[in-house]
Design a protein around this motif. Structure first.
Motif, PDB file in Angstrom:
ATOM      1  N   LEU A   1     -13.558 -19.458  33.044  1.00 41.51           N
ATOM      2  CA  LEU A   1     -14.380 -19.153  34.215  1.00 41.51           C
ATOM      3  C   LEU A   1     -14.013 -17.803  34.833  1.00 41.51           C
ATOM      4  O   LEU A   1     -14.423 -17.508  35.951  1.00 41.51           O
ATOM      5  CB  LEU A   1     -14.223 -20.267  35.263  1.00 41.51           C
ATOM      6  N   GLU A   2     -13.222 -16.996  34.103  1.00 39.88           N
ATOM      7  CA  GLU A   2     -12.760 -15.683  34.570  1.00 39.88           C
ATOM      8  C   GLU A   2     -11.881 -15.796  35.822  1.00 39.88           C
ATOM      9  O   GLU A   2     -11.848 -14.887  36.647  1.00 39.88           O
ATOM     10  CB  GLU A   2     -13.946 -14.743  34.834  1.00 39.88           C
ATOM     11  N   LEU A   3     -11.152 -16.907  35.949  1.00 44.22           N
ATOM     12  CA  LEU A   3     -10.265 -17.116  37.087  1.00 44.22           C
ATOM     13  C   LEU A   3      -8.790 -17.060  36.689  1.00 44.22           C
ATOM     14  O   LEU A   3      -7.918 -17.423  37.477  1.00 44.22           O
ATOM     15  CB  LEU A   3     -10.569 -18.467  37.758  1.00 44.22           C
ATOM     16  N   GLY A   4      -8.511 -16.606  35.497  1.00 49.66           N
ATOM     17  CA  GLY A   4      -7.136 -16.517  35.036  1.00 49.66           C
ATOM     18  C   GLY A   4      -6.289 -15.571  35.861  1.00 49.66           C
ATOM     19  O   GLY A   4      -5.059 -15.712  35.918  1.00 49.66           O
ATOM     20  N   TRP A   5      -6.927 -14.625  36.547  1.00 48.72           N
ATOM     21  CA  TRP A   5      -6.199 -13.664  37.371  1.00 48.72           C
ATOM     22  C   TRP A   5      -5.395 -14.344  38.474  1.00 48.72           C
ATOM     23  O   TRP A   5      -4.414 -13.786  38.960  1.00 48.72           O
ATOM     24  CB  TRP A   5      -7.157 -12.641  37.968  1.00 48.72           C
ATOM     25  N   ILE A   6      -5.793 -15.569  38.869  1.00 45.78           N
ATOM     26  CA  ILE A   6      -5.055 -16.225  39.953  1.00 45.78           C
ATOM     27  C   ILE A   6      -3.618 -16.568  39.551  1.00 45.78           C
ATOM     28  O   ILE A   6      -2.767 -16.726  40.401  1.00 45.78           O
ATOM     29  CB  ILE A   6      -5.781 -17.494  40.472  1.00 45.78           C
ATOM     30  N   PHE A   7      -3.356 -16.645  38.251  1.00 46.88           N
ATOM     31  CA  PHE A   7      -2.001 -16.925  37.774  1.00 46.88           C
ATOM     32  C   PHE A   7      -1.139 -15.668  37.742  1.00 46.88           C
ATOM     33  O   PHE A   7       0.080 -15.756  37.590  1.00 46.88           O
ATOM     34  CB  PHE A   7      -2.028 -17.532  36.364  1.00 46.88           C
ATOM     35  N   GLY A   8      -1.767 -14.498  37.840  1.00 44.43           N
ATOM     36  CA  GLY A   8      -1.021 -13.245  37.741  1.00 44.43           C
ATOM     37  C   GLY A   8      -0.301 -13.181  36.405  1.00 44.43           C
ATOM     38  O   GLY A   8      -0.862 -13.533  35.369  1.00 44.43           O
ATOM     39  N   HIS A   9       0.953 -12.760  36.434  1.00 41.61           N
ATOM     40  CA  HIS A   9       1.757 -12.707  35.210  1.00 41.61           C
ATOM     41  C   HIS A   9       2.641 -13.950  35.060  1.00 41.61           C
ATOM     42  O   HIS A   9       3.574 -13.940  34.272  1.00 41.61           O
ATOM     43  CB  HIS A   9       2.611 -11.441  35.179  1.00 41.61           C
ATOM     44  N   ARG A  10       2.351 -15.028  35.805  1.00 45.07           N
ATOM     45  CA  ARG A  10       3.117 -16.274  35.678  1.00 45.07           C
ATOM     46  C   ARG A  10       2.666 -17.089  34.471  1.00 45.07           C
ATOM     47  O   ARG A  10       3.380 -17.946  33.996  1.00 45.07           O
ATOM     48  CB  ARG A  10       2.979 -17.129  36.944  1.00 45.07           C
ATOM     49  N   CYS A  11       1.442 -16.840  34.004  1.00 41.74           N
ATOM     50  CA  CYS A  11       0.899 -17.541  32.837  1.00 41.74           C
ATOM     51  C   CYS A  11       0.153 -16.537  31.974  1.00 41.74           C
ATOM     52  O   CYS A  11      -0.218 -15.464  32.427  1.00 41.74           O
ATOM     53  CB  CYS A  11      -0.084 -18.626  33.262  1.00 41.74           C
ATOM     54  N   LEU A  12      -0.064 -16.929  30.737  1.00 40.55           N
ATOM     55  CA  LEU A  12      -0.935 -16.149  29.871  1.00 40.55           C
ATOM     56  C   LEU A  12      -1.713 -17.118  28.996  1.00 40.55           C
ATOM     57  O   LEU A  12      -1.271 -18.233  28.748  1.00 40.55           O
ATOM     58  CB  LEU A  12      -0.161 -15.136  29.021  1.00 40.55           C
ATOM     59  N   MET A  13      -2.907 -16.676  28.586  1.00 38.49           N
ATOM     60  CA  MET A  13      -3.675 -17.493  27.651  1.00 38.49           C
ATOM     61  C   MET A  13      -3.593 -16.825  26.291  1.00 38.49           C
ATOM     62  O   MET A  13      -3.923 -15.655  26.132  1.00 38.49           O
ATOM     63  CB  MET A  13      -5.134 -17.652  28.048  1.00 38.49           C
ATOM     64  N   LEU A  14      -3.127 -17.592  25.330  1.00 37.83           N
ATOM     65  CA  LEU A  14      -2.922 -17.139  23.962  1.00 37.83           C
ATOM     66  C   LEU A  14      -4.084 -17.631  23.096  1.00 37.83           C
ATOM     67  O   LEU A  14      -4.374 -18.821  23.084  1.00 37.83           O
ATOM     68  CB  LEU A  14      -1.601 -17.703  23.443  1.00 37.83           C
TER      69      LEU A  14
END
Length: 181
Positions: free
Chosen positions: A34-47
């Motif tokens: 949903l293009e909301l991955g930015w809310i995790f900042g650099h605490r998470c990444l999607m591989l």
């Protein structure tokens, strides 16, 4: 009673999450979609990686235990060691894409040595002592704050570093960056 519950939980958790727990772990993937991955900042990444048997594209969201902003390198842990499906997949075929914060890139990957893994997790333990202890307890590998306990913990997990292909960090051996162990 507590021992039986711990053993039941451990036996179900050793091969990876299942059922409702698996779906709760998948929730961040939907947020990235949903293009909301930015809310995790650099605490998470999607591989994004390719299934070694099916050849299908797979996506997994992983917690970043350390991020080097200069090199753009993110370090993630495979809690299930070499048994984790995503880890096995990228061991056979390099990761295809990483999304973290507002970045999306084709990564160079490298598998950390035991000593590198220890250094990264020791630094993480220093900053997040309760988080790593809770995590270790979930995996039935409790930490007591000692170096020996952390070293034992590190032996059961695997760490992988990802960085953008177009960013040059410290010199690395080519075989370790392209997926070799």
């Amino acid at each position: 009673m507590r021992g039986r519950l711990t053993n039941l939980f451990r036996s179900r958790f050793e091969s990876g999450p299942r059922g409702l727990l698996r779906y709760s772990f998948r929730l961040p993937v939907y947020l990235y979609h949903l293009e909301l991955g930015w809310i995790f900042g650099h605490r998470c990444l999607m591989l994004t990686h390719q299934g070694r048997k099916s050849g299908l594209l797979r996506q997994t969201v992983l917690e970043v235990v350390s991020h080097d902003p200069v090199a753009g390198e993110s370090f993630v842990v495979s809690a299930w060691g070499e048994k984790a499906q995503w880890y096995r997949n990228i061991s056979e075929s390099p990761a295809l894409e990483v999304q973290t914060a507002r970045e999306r890139y084709v990564p160079l990957q490298r598998f950390l040595t035991t000593e590198e893994s220890y250094a990264v997790l020791a630094a993480y333990e220093h900053v997040h002592p309760y988080a790593i202890r809770a995590f270790a307890r979930l995996l039935s590998r409790p930490l007591d704050g000692s170096e020996a306990a952390l070293r034992t913990f590190v032996e059961g997990v695997r760490l992988v570093a990802f960085r953008p292909r177009d960013v040059r960090g410290p010199a690395r051996r080519e075989s370790s960056e392209t997926g070799g162990v």
